[in-house]
Design an enzyme around this catalytic site. Structure first.
Site, short mmCIF file in Angstrom:
data_model
loop_
_atom_site.label_atom_id
_atom_site.label_comp_id
_atom_site.label_asym_id
_atom_site.label_seq_id
_atom_site.Cartn_x
_atom_site.Cartn_y
_atom_site.Cartn_z
N PHE A 133 0.34 -9.79 2.29
CA PHE A 133 0.84 -9.31 1.00
C PHE A 133 -0.12 -8.80 0.20
O PHE A 133 -1.19 -8.69 0.30
CB PHE A 133 1.64 -10.44 0.49
CG PHE A 133 3.06 -10.30 0.35
CD1 PHE A 133 4.06 -10.18 1.69
CD2 PHE A 133 3.96 -10.81 -0.84
CE1 PHE A 133 5.18 -10.03 1.57
CE2 PHE A 133 5.26 -10.68 -0.74
CZ PHE A 133 6.10 -10.36 0.45
N GLN B 134 6.83 -7.77 -15.17
CA GLN B 134 6.54 -6.84 -13.86
C GLN B 134 7.41 -6.08 -13.31
O GLN B 134 8.54 -6.43 -13.13
CB GLN B 134 6.12 -8.08 -12.75
CG GLN B 134 5.81 -7.52 -11.48
CD GLN B 134 5.17 -8.29 -10.54
OE1 GLN B 134 6.04 -8.87 -9.60
NE2 GLN B 134 3.94 -8.79 -10.45
N HIS C 56 8.55 -4.12 -9.81
CA HIS C 56 8.19 -4.19 -8.44
C HIS C 56 8.07 -2.71 -8.24
O HIS C 56 8.81 -1.84 -8.43
CB HIS C 56 9.07 -4.91 -7.71
CG HIS C 56 8.78 -5.20 -6.51
ND1 HIS C 56 8.87 -4.31 -5.37
CD2 HIS C 56 8.54 -6.28 -5.81
CE1 HIS C 56 8.29 -4.58 -4.33
NE2 HIS C 56 8.36 -6.07 -4.56
N LEU D 253 15.76 -4.61 -4.36
CA LEU D 253 14.62 -4.82 -4.00
C LEU D 253 14.17 -4.30 -2.38
O LEU D 253 14.95 -4.76 -1.71
CB LEU D 253 14.05 -6.24 -4.19
CG LEU D 253 12.76 -6.54 -4.20
CD1 LEU D 253 11.81 -6.05 -5.15
CD2 LEU D 253 12.35 -7.98 -3.99
N GLU E 38 7.93 -6.40 -0.37
CA GLU E 38 6.33 -6.09 -0.24
C GLU E 38 5.99 -6.41 1.11
O GLU E 38 4.97 -5.78 1.61
CB GLU E 38 5.65 -7.02 -1.10
CG GLU E 38 4.09 -6.44 -1.42
CD GLU E 38 3.49 -7.24 -2.49
OE1 GLU E 38 2.37 -7.92 -2.40
OE2 GLU E 38 4.19 -7.31 -3.63
N ARG F 164 0.96 -5.72 -7.41
CA ARG F 164 1.87 -4.86 -7.70
C ARG F 164 1.78 -4.07 -8.98
O ARG F 164 2.49 -2.72 -9.07
CB ARG F 164 3.14 -6.04 -7.84
CG ARG F 164 3.45 -6.53 -6.73
CD ARG F 164 4.74 -7.53 -6.83
NE ARG F 164 5.29 -8.01 -5.71
CZ ARG F 164 6.11 -8.93 -5.46
NH1 ARG F 164 6.65 -9.43 -6.61
NH2 ARG F 164 6.61 -9.35 -4.44
N HIS G 142 11.46 -6.51 -12.50
CA HIS G 142 11.48 -7.45 -11.38
C HIS G 142 11.18 -8.98 -11.76
O HIS G 142 11.86 -10.10 -11.33
CB HIS G 142 10.45 -7.14 -10.18
CG HIS G 142 10.59 -8.16 -8.89
ND1 HIS G 142 11.55 -8.28 -8.39
CD2 HIS G 142 9.66 -8.91 -8.48
CE1 HIS G 142 11.40 -9.24 -7.31
NE2 HIS G 142 10.06 -9.44 -7.49
N ARG H 126 1.84 -11.22 -11.53
CA ARG H 126 2.19 -11.84 -10.32
C ARG H 126 2.00 -11.50 -9.25
O ARG H 126 2.20 -10.27 -8.93
CB ARG H 126 3.62 -12.52 -10.54
CG ARG H 126 3.79 -13.52 -9.38
CD ARG H 126 5.26 -14.27 -9.49
NE ARG H 126 6.21 -13.01 -9.25
CZ ARG H 126 6.48 -12.68 -8.21
NH1 ARG H 126 6.12 -13.12 -6.93
NH2 ARG H 126 7.61 -11.73 -8.02
#
Length: 587
Positions: free
Chosen positions: A119, A240, A242, A252, A255, A286, A353, A398
């Site tokens: 990730f 955040q 995304h 979404l 990731e 991100r 996000h 995050r």
């Protein structure tokens, strides 16, 4: 008026991963617990989490919780509380095994161990190769975890109030939180739930933006309730985006697609992330990827008729890999983008996000407010966990896979602390009639008749304003204009009216109540962003392009009263940097 009342040892508002994990600890300890949710529990937003949950199990490549901690601290742009981050990363391993034993159907390696995928922002060593740390159940990990926790709560006989909307917290005559006033959506009738301890696990606030990956239920209810109770919100400027939402829709695209080997290209077919993050490339953090995509579009390299998105390619992975590990993504892409990723790329663009900030808590989920000399004062009987809370493990940004981990670790810890609190405070507290009347006023104000601004119209204007003035890139001029517009919308809201004032299943009334929460939380984001004069993590200001550790290595606190910011009395504990001193953040 006489309002029906129920009594419990503990009240949990929100039935996502944090709420259900806390409830499970309580119910199995014979604590009388109630869970209030405005949707059926398995429709909570945790069900939408796709990619996985981070834990340094080392099932695929060598790994260690120290590396997980370093990646999280670096990802937070060094604003996270390193004590809390260390605790979360160490607890990650037993937490995942506990989930496995509870019945979560993780995907498996050939040797039978839990499957882990790479990730964004993960490293095998300090700056080395990409790790594989994210434990996954195909691309429906949140779905698998939520259903398992709900089933375990049913077994433990947790009491659920499904489709009840939390109006406000209530206090006793000593000023201690003693439960909440809730509204049964089906009948439109209020219900007072009194409890020794109250846990807010209401999730995020993505609906403050027009384009978001969040469900319609993510309206910041818990954060707004604490603001009305006089509790500040911490670090709300860090929101955040995304990088890979379906263009124009916001749904979404995990990731995990890039973790499996997918990559981003612009209209010329160029893998542009090599320019912005030479080592990590498409698996950079991100915030880095989101800004890179927006930059590509702004500089004229966007794809499509209007040049307003880029492509995510995964057809080279092959149909077998996509069907086995990304079946939900293929389905979503077909439905919402009209593209089958087995044959063609997915059009993507950043989508709102996740909130890194929220209700300030310690690592046991206890809500805290700043006191003198940098100390903290615990608010007796009030807890928060999950996305609505800020234990400061995410800082300014995050990492993917740390959200499910956050809600599971701190939901579990909050539940265990509530057990001790309830046993130490066995006497029932009664609600102060004045507090109950104030909570009821939120509901009765929508009974006013006459001409006024339609609530749904204000909601649309508000969300567009937030998107236009508090997005991926922020400047003083744009944000100041946005704050002025938001302040005017808040004033107009006072004259908002409902056309339909019926009680039974009146969803327009629920949405109007949510709008008040959205405005309060949206202003917390906008005002906090306007005041932070640096670029750090997800907060990107072209007019202040550098991170400023000298003046801004500190948290923000936003108070609803007068849109007031407080930096002087902010707690200093989250700024511990002994383990990993601040350094330049590159990928």
């Amino acid at each position: 008026m006489s309002i029906p009342t129920r009594h419990f040892d503990a009240l949990i508002i929100g039935a996502g991963g944090a709420g259900l994990n806390a409830a499970l600890q309580l119910a199995t300890a014979d604590i009388h617990v109630a869970v209030v949710s405005k949707v059926f529990p398995t429709r909570s937003h945790t069900v939408a989490a796709q990619g996985g949950v981070n834990a340094a199990l080392a099932n695929v490549l060598p790994d260690n919780w120290h590396w997980h901690m370093f990646d999280t601290v670096k990802g937070s742009d060094y604003l996270g509380d390193q004590d809390a981050i260390e605790f979360m990363c160490r607890e990650a391993i037993p937490t995942v095994y506990e989930l496995e034993h509870a019945g979560v159907p993780f995907s498996r390696l050939d040797n039978g161990k839990i499957y882990q995928r790479p990730f964004g922002g993960q490293s095998q060593d300090f700056g080395g190769d990409q790790a594989a740390r994210t434990c996954a159940a195909a691309d429906r990990t949140g779905h698998a975890i939520l259903h398992t926790l709900y089933q375990q709560n049913i077994r433990a006989k947790t009491h659920f109030f499904d489709e009840f909307f939390a109006l406000d917290l209530v206090r006793d005559k000593e000023g201690i939180i003693c439960g909440a006033l809730v509204l049964e959506i089906e009948t439109g009738e209020p219900l007072l739930i009194e409890a020794t301890a109250t846990l807010l696990a209401t999730g995020g606030c993505g609906q403050i933006f027009r384009t978001t990956s969040n469900a319609h239920i993510n309206t910041g209810d818990g954060c707004a309730m604490t603001l009305r109770a006089g509790v500040p919100l911490m670090d709300m400027e860090f929101y955040q985006f995304h990088p890979t939402g379906i263009a124009g829709k916001g749904m979404l695209i995990t990731e995990g697609v890039r973790g499996e080997g997918g990559f981003l290209v612009n209209k010329d077919g160029e893998r542009f992330m090599e320019r912005y993050a030479p080592r990590a490339k498409d698996l950079a953090s991100r915030d880095v990827v989101a800004r890179s995509i927006v930059t590509e579009v702004k500089e004229g390299r966007g794809a499509g008729e209007n040049g307003d998105y880029i492509y995510l390619k995964l057809e080279h992975l092959g149909a077998d890999v996509i069907e086995k590990r990304l079946p939900g993504i293929r389905e979503s892409s077909r439905i919402f983008a009209g593209a089958d990723p087995v044959r063609e790329p997915i059009p993507v663009f950043p989508t709102a996000h996740y909130q890194m900030g929220g209700i300030p808590t310690d690592r046991f989920g206890r809500v805290v407010i700043p006191a003198k000399y940098g100390a903290e004062e615990v608010i007796s009987g009030l807890y928060a966990a999950g996305e609505c809370a800020c234990a400061s493990v995410h800082g300014a940004n995050r990492l993917g896979g740390n959200s499910l981990l956050d809600i599971l670790v701190f939901g579990r810890l909050a539940g265990k602390d509530i057990i001790e609190y309830v046993r130490a405070n066995p006497h029932r507290r009664e609600t102060d009639p004045v507090s109950l009347e104030q909570a009821m006023a939120r509901l009765t104000r929508w009974e006013r008749k006459g001409e006024g601004v339609p609530a749904h119209q204000l909601r649309a204007e508000f969300r567009k304003c937030m998107e236009d003035h508090a997005g991926v890139f922020r400047t003083e001029e744009v944000m100041a204009e946005g704050y002025q517009k938001l302040s005017e919308l808040r004033e107009r809201f006072k004259d908002a009216r409902l056309g339909d004032q019926s009680k039974v299943f009146n969803t327009a009334r629920i949405e109007a109540l949510e709008l008040e929460n959205l405005i309060d939380v949206g202003l917390a984001v906008a005002v906090s962003a306007l005041h932070r004069k640096e670029s750090r993590g997800a907060h990107s200001r072209p007019d202040y392009p550098k991170r400023d550790d000298v003046n801004w290595m500190k948290h923000s606190l936003y108070y609803r009263d007068g849109d007031r910011m407080d930096y002087k009395r902010v707690r200093t504990k989250p700024l511990t940097v002994e383990s990993f001193p601040p350094a330049e953040r590159t990928y």
